[in-house]
Design an enzyme around this catalytic site. Structure first.
Site, PDB file in Angstrom:
ATOM      1  N   LYS A 163       0.889  -1.170   0.000  1.00  0.00           N
ATOM      2  CA  LYS A 163       0.000   0.000   0.000  1.00  0.00           C
ATOM      3  C   LYS A 163       0.924   1.215   0.000  1.00  0.00           C
ATOM      4  O   LYS A 163       1.181   1.844   1.036  1.00  0.00           O
ATOM      5  CB  LYS A 163      -0.880  -0.055   1.259  1.00  0.00           C
TER       6      LYS A 163
HETATM    7  N1  PPE Z   1      -7.366  -1.712  -3.589  1.00  0.00           N
HETATM    8  C1  PPE Z   1      -6.879  -0.471  -3.356  1.00  0.00           C
HETATM    9  C2  PPE Z   1      -6.171   0.237  -4.444  1.00  0.00           C
HETATM   10  C3  PPE Z   1      -7.049   0.099  -2.091  1.00  0.00           C
HETATM   11  O1  PPE Z   1      -6.550   1.311  -1.866  1.00  0.00           O
HETATM   12  C4  PPE Z   1      -7.751  -0.612  -1.082  1.00  0.00           C
HETATM   13  C5  PPE Z   1      -7.961  -0.017   0.266  1.00  0.00           C
HETATM   14  C6  PPE Z   1      -8.240  -1.904  -1.382  1.00  0.00           C
HETATM   15  C7  PPE Z   1      -8.025  -2.424  -2.645  1.00  0.00           C
HETATM   16  C8  PPE Z   1      -8.942  -2.748  -0.351  1.00  0.00           C
HETATM   17  O2  PPE Z   1      -8.050  -3.209   0.637  1.00  0.00           O
HETATM   18  P1  PPE Z   1      -8.539  -3.560   2.114  1.00  0.00           P
HETATM   19  O3  PPE Z   1      -8.832  -2.267   2.781  1.00  0.00           O
HETATM   20  O4  PPE Z   1      -7.403  -4.297   2.721  1.00  0.00           O
HETATM   21  O5  PPE Z   1      -9.756  -4.415   1.987  1.00  0.00           O
HETATM   22  N2  PPE Z   1      -8.040   1.387   0.296  1.00  0.00           N
HETATM   23  C9  PPE Z   1      -7.851   2.095   1.534  1.00  0.00           C
HETATM   24  C10 PPE Z   1      -7.619   3.584   1.348  1.00  0.00           C
HETATM   25  C11 PPE Z   1      -8.688   4.363   0.717  1.00  0.00           C
HETATM   26  C12 PPE Z   1      -8.382   5.847   0.660  1.00  0.00           C
HETATM   27  O6  PPE Z   1      -9.081   6.561  -0.089  1.00  0.00           O
HETATM   28  O7  PPE Z   1      -7.491   6.322   1.386  1.00  0.00           O
HETATM   29  C13 PPE Z   1      -8.947   1.766   2.538  1.00  0.00           C
HETATM   30  O8  PPE Z   1     -10.006   1.291   2.175  1.00  0.00           O
HETATM   31  O9  PPE Z   1      -8.709   1.985   3.730  1.00  0.00           O
END
Ligand code: PPE
Length: 309
Positions: A163
């Site tokens: 991330k």
């Molecule tokens: N893909 C991306 C690109 C992404 O940023 C997230 C989380 C996910 C998939 C889902 O991952 P998970 O949270 O482990 O299920 N995005 C984070 C940040 C969003 C933001 O705008 O800042 C979040 O959901 O916390």
């Protein structure tokens, strides 16, 4: 940020400071080049009134994986970070639950693309209240989604298992593009043209008893995604992890996003084509019910996913 309800204490390199004191220099390396990483975690007010952080261990592990990918040595252990998250929630004053944002970056040090092998690594944990990620209407009725002209980076340039801060540029450009055109969220294709993920979420499609989600190629290994795969299999659905095309998505009976911030957000429309009946379908609703049981502490078989504050 100003309209946001933020937590009263920021954990910063091992100490608590007031949010207005957590300020960094314009010489901060990551501000110039984007080599940093973060997490997004939710803490919920559970059924018995206590606050609990959802799947904290998995988020902390992914934070360390992100650091490994970008070669930043965290000056804290996983246990220290885990405990710091809990203590930050305790001191936040956010009694209705909150979103947690651990962030690691290279601080004030020599500038230039070469950060050196031992750059000054700094870590912060912030909290704030975050409501429905794509808005209340999208959460209830389903999001209107458009495929962006920007692609998710090639697997050999974007390190999608991390991330990583700088990698969000493509997502931001995609989001600006589709928001300007009046949609709620952008969907990005990978460099081969297959559906990858949203700007901040993973994606699932439903057709009959089969559920598909992108395989772990160009996408973030979402913790919500893993949770939903587990629940869907328990509910008797076949879950296939493979890449799919945009026209397969157009023909799905249901689709939804998963993410910590987005939780489960139904998709009612993609590129102006209504999916199914154009409203949240039964599978999406069932899986949201399972997810909300887990996050609010009503699913006794999933107690180990909650860390009470
Ligand atoms: N893909 C991306 C690109 C992404 O940023 C997230 C989380 C996910 C998939 C889902 O991952 P998970 O949270 O482990 O299920 N995005 C984070 C940040 C969003 C933001 O705008 O800042 C979040 O959901 O916390």
């Amino acid at each position: 940020m100003s309209e946001r309800k933020i937590g009263k204490a920021v954990w910063w390199n091992g100490k608590f400071v007031a949010p207005e004191e957590a300020k960094t220099s314009v010489f901060t390396h990551t501000l110039h080049y984007g080599l940093g990483a973060f997490e997004g975690i939710r803490c919920y007010k559970t059924a018995d009134g206590r606050l609990a952080v959802f799947r904290l261990r998995e988020h902390v592990e992914r934070f360390f994986d992100s650091c490994k990918i970008i070669e930043l040595k965290l000056p804290f252990t996983q246990t220290e970070l885990f405990n710091a998250c809990i203590e930050t929630v305790r001191r936040s004053g956010l009694t209705e639950g909150c979103y947690l944002r651990p962030l690691v970056y290279i601080g004030d040090g020599p500038l230039g693309v070469f950060p050196g092998f031992n750059p000054p690594v700094e870590v912060a944990i912030m909290t704030w209240f975050w409501g429905a990620y794509l808005g209340q209407e999208a959460k209830e009725k389903g999001a209107r989604v458009k495929i962006s002209s920007f692609s998710r980076g090639h697997v050999n340039s974007a390190m999608s298992k991390g991330k990583i801060s700088g990698q969000y540029i493509t997502g931001i450009l995609a989001k600006l593009e589709v928001k300007r055109a009046g949609y709620d969220e952008a969907l990005l294709l990978d460099t081969d043209g297959y559906v990858a993920e949203g700007s901040g979420e993973n994606i699932f499609i439903v057709k009959g008893k089969t559920i598909k989600t992108t395989s772990l190629t160009s996408i973030l290994n979402g913790i919500t995604r893993a949770t939903i795969i587990e629940f869907a299999r328990e509910e008797g659905y076949e879950v296939i992890e493979e890449r799919f095309t945009r026209d397969e998505l157009y023909c799905a009976s249901e689709a939804f996003f998963t993410g910590t911030a987005a939780e489960i957000t139904p998709i009612r429309e993609v590129d102006n084509r209504a999916l199914g009946d154009g409203c949240p379908g039964p599978v999406t609703q069932k899986l949201w019910a399972r997810y909300s049981d887990a996050i609010f502490g009503r699913d006794l078989r999933r107690k180990e996913w909650l860390t009470y504050v």
